[in-house]
Structure formats: structure tokens, C-alpha cells
Design an enzyme around this catalytic site. Structure first.
Site, PDB file in Angstrom:
ATOM      1  N   ASP A 312      27.844  43.472  99.957  1.00  0.00           N
ATOM      2  CA  ASP A 312      28.354  42.288 100.498  1.00  0.00           C
ATOM      3  C   ASP A 312      29.738  42.144 100.212  1.00  0.00           C
ATOM      4  OD1 ASP A 312      28.464  40.111 101.906  1.00  0.00           O
ATOM      5  OD2 ASP A 312      27.834  38.546 100.228  1.00  0.00           O
ATOM      6  N   HIS A 313      30.389  41.449 100.926  1.00  0.00           N
ATOM      7  CA  HIS A 313      31.740  41.299 101.047  1.00  0.00           C
ATOM      8  C   HIS A 313      31.962  40.047 100.003  1.00  0.00           C
ATOM      9  CE1 HIS A 313      32.726  43.251 104.932  1.00  0.00           C
ATOM     10  NE2 HIS A 313      33.029  44.194 104.023  1.00  0.00           N
ATOM     11  N   LEU A 487      28.586  36.549 103.082  1.00  0.00           N
ATOM     12  CA  LEU A 487      27.698  36.262 103.896  1.00  0.00           C
ATOM     13  C   LEU A 487      27.190  37.456 104.578  1.00  0.00           C
ATOM     14  CD1 LEU A 487      28.176  32.358 104.562  1.00  0.00           C
ATOM     15  CD2 LEU A 487      26.925  33.438 102.652  1.00  0.00           C
ATOM     16  N   HIS A 488      27.875  38.717 104.306  1.00  0.00           N
ATOM     17  CA  HIS A 488      27.744  39.875 104.908  1.00  0.00           C
ATOM     18  C   HIS A 488      26.951  40.886 104.175  1.00  0.00           C
ATOM     19  CE1 HIS A 488      32.081  38.773 106.663  1.00  0.00           C
ATOM     20  NE2 HIS A 488      31.055  38.147 107.202  1.00  0.00           N
ATOM     21  N   PRO A 489      25.635  40.586 103.876  1.00  0.00           N
ATOM     22  CA  PRO A 489      24.921  41.553 103.172  1.00  0.00           C
ATOM     23  C   PRO A 489      24.320  42.726 104.138  1.00  0.00           C
ATOM     24  CG  PRO A 489      23.520  39.813 103.718  1.00  0.00           C
ATOM     25  CD  PRO A 489      24.823  39.494 104.088  1.00  0.00           C
TER      26      PRO A 489
END
Length: 548
Positions: A312-313, A487-489
Site C-alpha cells: 500500500d502507499h 487506501l491503495h492496497p
């Protein structure tokens, strides 16, 4: 009963009578960015019966469709909050959560609409890792197939596709001031972050058309809704994929208090995202045998990579108090809000036509990287996104930044065999020290930008981090403590050919026939930027594979 016998299927409404359609050619689980693409594209063939199942509601909330209402969709009840385990050094007074969309259209219905593809090296690296046929030259035609760009039409961009990609019609003066400050700090101006070289600062393009959000549900599903061969079930949770003799034959669901079974004559496609997809596979007996067996789940395929490789980021938010009403925060006042609403209603313009994050930049935390590894977002307000503070006096702005090629890896595992329970999510942010050092350098650069004359004249004080934190060591400690999920899993069911891969290069689950995964979980590595456009591209490719 034929799909054509159900008039309610045209509108995505479940039949009232128990004699409902229960057999389809294809079942698509998850109505997010990828699932909408897959279902809509498959239904272009009238001979194919398609069922799309989404746990959340229809995308009827009006805030979804107004870009400026992003501050509403970034919080509220369209999101599912999933706890994640912090590392020991990431002290938290309460358990942190990451949000995932729970509505038709998925992330594309609630996100900031920023259209970014990453860099060519991201995809070439996928191919090097065993995702044959996923190099940049392979995926570019599918990005262009999806795209309807209102400014570009060239070797990197397409027109005429379903997905509206547009310049932001209304740009706030504070965004322009921040872009000038970036240039004062030495960043060049970049007119197109998606040209293949994102270096520098510039204005984002967003997934919008004519002043309205172009989500995957709007762009792909809305034109398909009247097709008699497409059925959309919302408010329905898939609890298990049905496996018989090593092949997927359907799904088991709950809708309200009812249990429903749907059968698939051809294939089941799982598109529920990098958190929910490995959870569903494990609940269905697909995953690490020891892990799922201890929860009493019958094992159908021992795939140790399911749930592993989570990326994730990680993101930092710098919040500033302004010396006047210089941001969108002034529209929190009723008379300004009414004026913005009237402008939008009459002309589809003004602040409501903006996504509130109009400008950004790509720059280096680690100068040894070939391409920038830090992404910046100028948020023209404070307290817009969940978990980010507002400021005293009410007028603020926020600079978000993330390390976009993380080396840290985490995992998703089961906590129980209850389909309604959240899985255990352990991202292990900063477990690789490289990520922390890069994001610290990126934060120092962001502080320098905000000190430049073009933007500093609007600032009263730095609210977060507190002004007393100045040295690199102090900022590093702040990053450890205050970093939050971007919120970029991705990556939890990655493509590949080794014993830790979950799907092959055509997205077929290893060891189970007639089952594919198509969402962010198949990415071997996270791309260098916002991944929503990539999820749509994956959907376009998945349909090509299914048609073959």
C-alpha cells in the site's frame, strides 16, 4: 427461468418471488472499478448471461456524482472501515483503520478521481517478475481502449472509450500558487503526468465528463443496464465460491437474512479488491492450507501466496492554517455553499466541478531511483479526508505525499471463518527502512515547497506537524508516528509462475478451473501512483482473456 423473463433484471433490482434466476454463464463478484468493466463488457454479447454481485448499495447518492462533493464521499457510510495492525514503533492511541468503498462502482465512486497510470517501468517490472504479456507495450492499448480524453489524443492517450478523462474545469487560485511554489523550489512544470514521464508539477486530469464523475458504474454499467442478459445484484454479500471437483461452479450469498446460490456455467470472476479477494478465496478453501484449515475450512487448493505480498502507499499529511479564506474551506459557510451549488446547477462549473485536489507533483525521495518515487497532492482545504485534521479558524490547506514504490510487504489472513468478520490486515508499513527514509526526504521537500514565496504569503502557521519540528530526525519521527494508509492496497493474489503466485498471466487461479481474479490484488507490485485507472485496465484485459 431465463434471464430474459426477469423484468427487474433491467434495473438491477432483485425479483420479489423466490423463483429467481440462479444460473448464468459468468458471475462477477464485486461491483468495483474492475468488476463493472468485466460485467459490462461481457454483456456486450447478447448470447452471454452475466450476473454482477455487489455487497454495497447502488450508486444513487447524489454526492457521488458531483466532483466537489469528494469531501462527502471521502468520509461517511459509503465506506467500510477495516482495522490494520501498526508496527510496534507506530504508536497509536486507538486501532487505525483503512477505508474501502462499499458501493456500486467501488473506489471509482468515492475517490478523488485522479487519473494516473504509473510509469512504463512499473509494467515492465511485472513482466520481469513472471507476469508474461503485462509489459507497458502490452497494457497501453487497453488504457487507450478505456479512455475518452478531452485534451489528448496521441500515442499515450485515446478518445471514444467509455471512461471520461478530463481537465478540471475550475482551478482554485491556491492551486496555481502552489504550482508556482513548486517551480520556485526547482520542479519543472509537466503538462501530462501520463506521458510516460511524470517528473515535475502540474494539474491532474480526473475521471469526469461534463462536470460529473465518470465512475466505472457510470461509464460502463449505465449504458449496459437495459441489456436483458445483464443482472446487477446490490446489497448482496458473497460468502463462498462453490468448488466441485477442482472447478468453480457458482457462489453462495446472503441477501438480508436470505441465503442464495447462483451457478455459473462458464466462469466465476472475483473482483472484490486486495483485502476482500484473498479473504473470499480463503473462506472458499483456496489459500495457505495450514492457515485456512485451522479455521475449519475445507482446503481445495493449497496456495501459500493468497493474502501475502500486501502493498500500500503510505501517506503523510501536512496541514497548514491560512491567513484568510484562501481555500475551499470557505465553502463550508452556508451562503458560499449555496452560491457554489447554484453555479454548478446552472453551468456545471465553479468549485463543485473541482475534485478539490487539482494539482500535484512527482519528485524524488531517493535520487538513485530512475523515476520519481514520491507523489504530491495539493488539497485545497483541511479536514476534507477522513482522519486528517481541520485547523483553527477554519481556513486551511493540506499537502499529502506518498512513497509510491514501497518495498515493505504485509499480509491479509483470516481471523475466523465468519464471512461477516473483517480479516486480519497487517500492512507492515516501514518494515523496509528504505520506505521511511524516502518518505522523510519527500516530506522535507514538501516543507521546502510550502516555504516558497508564491505560497507562504497565504500561510499563518503550520498546523501539522507542529512548527517546532524542524530537523530531519524530528520529521522522520513524525512520519513514523503520523503516517496513514493511502487506501491503495494491492498485490495479495499476484500474477506469476512461482510457488507464491496465485494467478497466471491470464488471471486464472492456479489449481482451480473456471475461476479468475481481476482486481488490484493481481498486481505483482503496486504502480507509481493512484491505481484506479490500472484496475479499469485490468478489467479490459480480463474480458479479452475470457472471450478467448
Amino acid at each position: 427461468m431465463s434471464i430474459r423473463d426477469s423484468g427487474s433484471a433491467r434495473y438491477g433490482i432483485s425479483p420479489r418471488h423466490p423463483a429467481e434466476v440462479d444460473t448464468f454463464d459468468y458471475i462477477v463478484v464485486g461491483g468495483g472499478s474492475t468488476g463493472c468493466v468485466v460485467a459490462a463488457r461481457l454483456s456486450e454479447d447478447p448470447a452471454i448471461r452475466v450476473l454482477l454481485i455487489e455487497e454495497g448499495p447502488r450508486d444513487l447518492n447524489p454526492y457521488i456524482h458531483i466532483p466537489g462533493a469528494y469531501y462527502k464521499t471521502a468520509q461517511g457510510d459509503l465506506l467500510k472501515r477495516i482495522p490494520w495492525e501498526p508496527m510496534a514503533e507506530q504508536e497509536r492511541t486507538e486501532t487505525p483503520t483503512m477505508v474501502q468503498a462499499r458501493v456500486l462502482g467501488g473506489g471509482s465512486s468515492v475517490n478523488a478521481m485522479i487519473y494516473i497510470r504509473g510509469v512504463p517501468g512499473d509494467y515492465n517490472h511485472w513482466a520481469d517478475l513472471g507476469a508474461e504479456g503485462w509489459g507497458y507495450a502490452d497494457v497501453l492499448p487497453f488504457f487507450k481502449r478505456a479512455e475518452d480524453n478531452n485534451r489528448f489524443c496521441n500515442e499515450a492517450h485515446g478518445v471514444g472509450g467509455p471512461l471520461g478523462v478530463s481537465d478540471i474545469d475550475y482551478i482554485h487560485p491556491l492551486t496555481r500558487a502552489w504550482l508556482q511554489a513548486c517551480q520556485q523550489a526547482g520542479l519543472p512544470y509537466n503538462p501530462d503526468f501520463n506521458s510516460g514521464d511524470p517528473t515535475g508539477c502540474g494539474l491532474y486530469q480526473i475521471t469526469a465528463r461534463d462536470g460529473r464523475r465518470s465512475s466505472a458504474a457510470v461509464a460502463y454499467l449505465n449504458p449496459a443496464r437495459k441489456r436483458a442478459n445483464l443482472r446487477i445484484e446490490t446489497g448482496t454479500m458473497v460468502t463462498r465460491i462453490l468448488i466441485e471437483k477442482g472447478r468453480a461452479v457458482g457462489v453462495e450469498c446472503t441477501r438480508g437474512k436470505r441465503k442464495v446460490v447462483y451457478r455459473a456455467d462458464q466462469e466465476v470472476v472475483v473482483s472484490t479488491g486486495a483485502i476482500a479477494t484473498p479473504k473470499l478465496l480463503m473462506l472458499s478453501g483456496i489459500g495457505p492450507a495450514n492457515e485456512i484449515g485451522r479455521h475449519g475450512v475445507e482446503v481445495h487448493a493449497d496456495l501459500p501466496g493468497v493474502g501475502q505480498n500486501l502493498q500500500d502507499h503510505i501517506e503523510i499529511s501536512l496541514v497548514y492554517q491560512l491567513n484568510g479564506p484562501h481555500s475551499y474551506d470557505k465553502y463550508k459557510k452556508l451562503h458560499w455553499k449555496a452560491l457554489a451549488g447554484l453555479n454548478y446547477a446552472l453551468f456545471r462549473n465553479g468549485p463543485a466541478a473541482s475534485n478539490l485536489i487539482e494539482g500535484g507533483a512527482f519528485w524524488w525521495g531517493d535520487r538513485n531511483e530512475a523515476t520519481p518515487d514520491i507523489q504530491y497532492f495539493m488539497v485545497v482545504g483541511a479536514g476534507i479526508e477522513e482522519g486528517v485534521d481541520a485547523v483553527p479558524g477554519g481556513n486551511g490547506c493540506t499537502v499529502n505525499l506518498g512513497q509510491i514504490r514501497p518495498r515493505s510487504r504485509g499480509e491479509v489472513t483470516l481471523l475466523s471463518a465468519d464471512p461477516a468478520a473483517n480479516p486480519r490486515v497487517a500492512p507492515r508499513y516501514f518494515s523496509d527502512p528504505y520506505d521511511l527514509e524516502a518518505i522523510t526526504d519527500g516530506t522535507m521537500a514538501a516543507l521546502d515547497i510550502m516555504a516558497q514565496p508564491a505560497i507562504s504569503k497565504f500561510v499563518t502557521a503550520r498546523h501539522t506537524p507542529v512548527p517546532s519540528l524542524k530537523t530531519r530526525e524530528e520529521i522522520r519521527a513524525f512520519c513514523v508516528k503520523d503516517a496513514h494508509a493511502a487506501l491503495h492496497p494491492a498485490g495479495t493474489c499476484r500474477m506469476g509462475v512461482d510457488d507464491r503466485a496465485v494467478v497466471d498471466s491470464k488471471l486464472r487461479v492456479h489449481g482451480i478451473e473456471r475461476l479468475r481474479v481481476a482486481d488490484a490484488s493481481v498486481m505483482p507490485t503496486l504502480i507509481s501512483g493512484n491505481p484506479n485507472s490500472v484496475c479499469i485496465m485490468i478489467g479490459e484485459r480480463a474480458v479479452d482473456f475470457l472471450r478467448q
